[in-house]
Design an enzyme around this catalytic site. Structure first.
Site, PDB file in Angstrom:
ATOM      1  N   MET A 182      48.350  29.333  36.669  1.00  0.00           N
ATOM      2  CA  MET A 182      48.708  28.272  37.612  1.00  0.00           C
ATOM      3  C   MET A 182      47.462  27.727  38.298  1.00  0.00           C
ATOM      4  SD  MET A 182      52.375  29.341  39.135  1.00  0.00           S
ATOM      5  CE  MET A 182      51.792  30.622  40.240  1.00  0.00           C
ATOM      6  N   HIS A 211      40.170  32.867  38.832  1.00  0.00           N
ATOM      7  CA  HIS A 211      39.280  33.898  39.382  1.00  0.00           C
ATOM      8  C   HIS A 211      38.967  34.917  38.284  1.00  0.00           C
ATOM      9  CE1 HIS A 211      42.901  36.325  39.489  1.00  0.00           C
ATOM     10  NE2 HIS A 211      43.490  35.513  40.358  1.00  0.00           N
ATOM     11  N   HIS A 229      41.707  35.983  35.795  1.00  0.00           N
ATOM     12  CA  HIS A 229      41.964  35.032  34.710  1.00  0.00           C
ATOM     13  C   HIS A 229      40.854  35.101  33.656  1.00  0.00           C
ATOM     14  CE1 HIS A 229      43.988  33.013  38.291  1.00  0.00           C
ATOM     15  NE2 HIS A 229      44.998  33.179  37.456  1.00  0.00           N
ATOM     16  N   GLN A 276      48.491  42.609  33.830  1.00  0.00           N
ATOM     17  CA  GLN A 276      49.343  43.722  34.250  1.00  0.00           C
ATOM     18  C   GLN A 276      49.568  43.676  35.764  1.00  0.00           C
ATOM     19  OE1 GLN A 276      50.610  45.689  31.783  1.00  0.00           O
ATOM     20  NE2 GLN A 276      51.907  46.610  33.358  1.00  0.00           N
ATOM     21  N   LYS A 277      48.731  42.913  36.475  1.00  0.00           N
ATOM     22  CA  LYS A 277      48.907  42.679  37.913  1.00  0.00           C
ATOM     23  C   LYS A 277      50.344  42.254  38.215  1.00  0.00           C
ATOM     24  CE  LYS A 277      47.738  40.679  42.068  1.00  0.00           C
ATOM     25  NZ  LYS A 277      48.828  39.770  42.253  1.00  0.00           N
ATOM     26  N   SER A 308      43.628  37.805  43.482  1.00  0.00           N
ATOM     27  CA  SER A 308      44.812  36.947  43.474  1.00  0.00           C
ATOM     28  C   SER A 308      44.445  35.618  44.100  1.00  0.00           C
ATOM     29  CB  SER A 308      45.942  37.595  44.286  1.00  0.00           C
ATOM     30  OG  SER A 308      46.930  36.629  44.588  1.00  0.00           O
TER      31      SER A 308
END
Ligand code: AMP
Length: 259
Positions: free
Chosen positions: A28, A32, A35, A146-147, A183
């Protein structure tokens, strides 16, 4: 790096790459290090890496959460280019949900627990947009963090239930040196909230839901849930609120991370 805004644009850009394998990394935006780890895994798995940048309104129940989500497309395109992405798909909301749109997909049980309970309709939005992205890009491999362990569980179920010819690769959570999981929402934390938020990884490290809840409450965080849900690999997961920012995190109870 090619930037496509339309479904036809993606299909045209990928037409001559179908001889090799294609990986898709859905995001989205507000890219960071988490990603970037997904892109690295995608690069290692496939010949072509597609990254989607789409702030999907249908997975947000709360308009304030959607409106406050960080957006910086120019920075995201720079980050994607630097990470070695071949094609970015950055559609408008209208391209994904044109007037008259009315088709939804729902993973009924896994999508209703935990996050689904606190964010009704969230996984209906996630499952629908991911299925659409899978159909548009037709990847061999899709890469997720997996977050978002419940998202991984929901999408594995969707892929199995709908017989999609896809491999889902789950990448371990990337954390700041202090332990906080990266995040896009961390940017919204005040310095004091961020200090309190550090209780989240520490509480999960106890691997005990009761002990974890006590530590989170002691740190002044509002706890939505702490649980050991029926995911693979076995995981302890929690959601908390620090001020107006909602954070989720989890750690696998075993060290092995599944593919
Ligand atoms: P988002 O843009 O937040 O929807 O996330 C896009 C993808 O990045 C999802 O598959 C997330 O699980 C993954 N992701 C987000 N944060 C992290 C992190 N800290 N480590 C690894 N993957 C992550």
């Amino acid at each position: 790096m090619i930037v496509a805004r339309t479904v036809d644009g993606v299909r045209a850009a990928l037409a001559d790459r179908r001889g090799g394998t294609v990986a898709l990394v859905p995001t989205m935006g507000a890219l960071h290090g988490g990603h970037r780890a997904l892109v690295r895994a995608a690069r290692g798995a496939c010949d072509t890496v597609v990254l989607s940048l789409f702030l999907n309104p249908s997975q947000f129940g709360d308009p304030a959460d959607l409106n406050g989500y960080p957006r910086d497309e120019a920075a995201d395109l720079d980050a994607a280019g630097a990470a070695g992405v071949d094609l970015v798909f950055a559609p408008t909301t209208d391209e994904m949900y044109p007037p008259g749109y009315q088709t939804w997909v729902e993973v009924t049980e896994l999508g209703r627990m935990l996050e689904g309970e606190f964010r009704p309709g969230h996984f209906r939005g996630v499952a629908t947009v991911c299925l659409k992205l899978f159909t548009i890009v037709r990847p061999d491999v899709v890469v997720f963090g997996q977050k978002d362990a419940q998202q991984v569980a929901v999408l594995r179920r969707l892929i199995a239930d709908l017989h999609l010819e896809l491999e889902l690769l789950a990448v371990p959570t990337v954390r700041d040196p202090d332990g906080l999981a990266l995040s896009s929402r961390n940017a919204r934390l005040t310095p004091a909230e961020r200090r309190r938020a550090l209780a989240l990884p520490r509480a999960l490290a106890t691997r005990d839901p009761d002990e974890a809840r006590a530590l989170l409450e002691e740190a002044g965080l509002d706890v939505d849930y702490v649980a050991i849900p029926p995911f693979h690999p076995p995981t302890i997961a929690a959601a908390v609120r620090a001020g107006s920012t909602r954070l989720i995190d989890n750690i696998p109870l075993e060290t092995e991370v599944s593919r």
